[in-house]
Design a protein around this motif. Structure first.
Motif, PDB file in Angstrom:
ATOM      1  N   THR A   1       0.835  -1.212   0.000  1.00  0.00           N
ATOM      2  CA  THR A   1       0.000   0.000   0.000  1.00  0.00           C
ATOM      3  C   THR A   1       0.860   1.249   0.000  1.00  0.00           C
ATOM      4  O   THR A   1       0.612   2.203  -0.738  1.00  0.00           O
ATOM      5  CB  THR A   1      -0.936  -0.005   1.221  1.00  0.00           C
ATOM      6  OG1 THR A   1      -1.727  -1.185   1.209  1.00  0.00           O
ATOM      7  CG2 THR A   1      -1.847   1.205   1.204  1.00  0.00           C
TER       8      THR A   1
ATOM      9  N   ALA B   1       1.119   3.921  -3.156  1.00  0.00           N
ATOM     10  CA  ALA B   1       0.693   5.280  -2.818  1.00  0.00           C
ATOM     11  C   ALA B   1       1.787   6.287  -3.175  1.00  0.00           C
ATOM     12  O   ALA B   1       1.508   7.345  -3.761  1.00  0.00           O
ATOM     13  CB  ALA B   1       0.347   5.373  -1.333  1.00  0.00           C
TER      14      ALA B   1
ATOM     15  N   VAL C   1      -5.379   5.257  -0.683  1.00  0.00           N
ATOM     16  CA  VAL C   1      -5.399   3.936  -1.314  1.00  0.00           C
ATOM     17  C   VAL C   1      -6.335   3.010  -0.549  1.00  0.00           C
ATOM     18  O   VAL C   1      -7.118   2.253  -1.143  1.00  0.00           O
ATOM     19  CB  VAL C   1      -3.976   3.342  -1.383  1.00  0.00           C
ATOM     20  CG1 VAL C   1      -4.015   1.932  -1.986  1.00  0.00           C
ATOM     21  CG2 VAL C   1      -3.059   4.232  -2.214  1.00  0.00           C
TER      22      VAL C   1
ATOM     23  N   LEU D   1      -4.767   2.622 -10.628  1.00  0.00           N
ATOM     24  CA  LEU D   1      -4.704   3.729  -9.679  1.00  0.00           C
ATOM     25  C   LEU D   1      -4.287   5.021 -10.382  1.00  0.00           C
ATOM     26  O   LEU D   1      -4.783   6.103 -10.047  1.00  0.00           O
ATOM     27  CB  LEU D   1      -3.734   3.402  -8.541  1.00  0.00           C
ATOM     28  CG  LEU D   1      -3.562   4.502  -7.476  1.00  0.00           C
ATOM     29  CD1 LEU D   1      -4.908   4.874  -6.856  1.00  0.00           C
ATOM     30  CD2 LEU D   1      -2.587   4.048  -6.391  1.00  0.00           C
TER      31      LEU D   1
END
Length: 244
Positions: free
Chosen positions: A6, A10, A20, A50
């Motif tokens: 994560t 990010a 996130v 993303l």
């Protein structure tokens, strides 16, 4: 295959870890797998996804709309509608900001003409700005009706000087005097002034109104309520409401 935690994904996309995690909670960026310890792991496809989400968010598109887009089997139809909708929203926001900027500029200009500023002065400015459109229309009427007379005035003077013809000048005088009387009455019925001392709205005496020093927005008058003598703010006279 390359996996991202994560924190790593990010950092790569320039967002916070909490963002996130929030996208995961909203179901628009679910991690490809979880580690044995329960940590989120994201694939290269997740990373690309993303980046797309971040791009759409920067364009102002809501998370709900992004979710609908990502779940659509034919996203090309949805994206065009979303973009048109977002464009309209942004245009409305720009218009609102422009109106706010114009209001701020109006307040700044009005403040320059106030000698003794107080909190009540803000109310005076607000009252004047509400009637600004009507004042512009009033000034436009004066300009449109005054230009032909000014042209006749200068033509008549030039003819008198160059050829000795006087009849046009005296004809101008015969028209200018009734016009001046009409304009004075026209303005006195439609314009009032705000006293910067007591903040009352008043109508000045006609003689003082005619001969006082003035600009486009200010006139040096004596307030009929408190006796203050100085520059007062010019504004349009609101129609009196009849009590039923």
């Amino acid at each position: 295959m390359l996996k991202y935690t994560t924190g790593e994904i990010a950092k790569l996309c320039g967002v916070s870890v909490r963002t996130v995690q929030y996208y995961d909670e909203r179901g628009i960026l679910i991690p490809s797998e979880l580690s044995e310890g329960g940590r989120r792991l994201y694939s290269e496809d997740d990373y690309k996804k993303l980046k797309i989400i971040c791009f759409l968010r920067d364009a102002g598109i809501s998370i709900k709309s992004i979710g609908e887009l990502l779940s659509e089997s034919n996203p090309s139809r949805v994206i065009s509608v979303l973009l048109e909708k977002q464009e309209q929203l942004l245009q409305n926001e720009v218009k609102e900001r422009q109106e706010q900027l114009a209001m701020l500029e109006g307040i700044k200009k009005a403040l320059k003409g106030i000698e003794n500023f107080s909190v009540e002065s803000i109310g005076d400015i607000a009252y004047a700005m509400e009637n600004k459109k009507k004042m512009k229309q009033l000034h436009a009427v004066l300009l449109i009706t005054g230009i032909p007379l000014n042209i006749i005035q200068w033509v008549s003077i030039i003819l008198w000087i160059t050829t000795g013809i006087q009849w046009l000048f005296w004809g101008y005088i015969l028209v200018a005097i009734p016009y001046a009387i009409f304009i004075i009455r026209f303005l006195s019925k439609r314009i009032v002034y705000i006293c910067p001392q007591c903040h009352e709205i008043f109508k000045p005496h006609l003689k003082e109104f005619i001969f006082s020093n003035h600009s486009m927005t200010l006139r040096k008058l004596t307030c009929t309520s408190c006796g203050y003598h100085g520059f007062c703010v010019e504004t349009y006279r609101e129609e009196e409401k009849n009590n039923e």
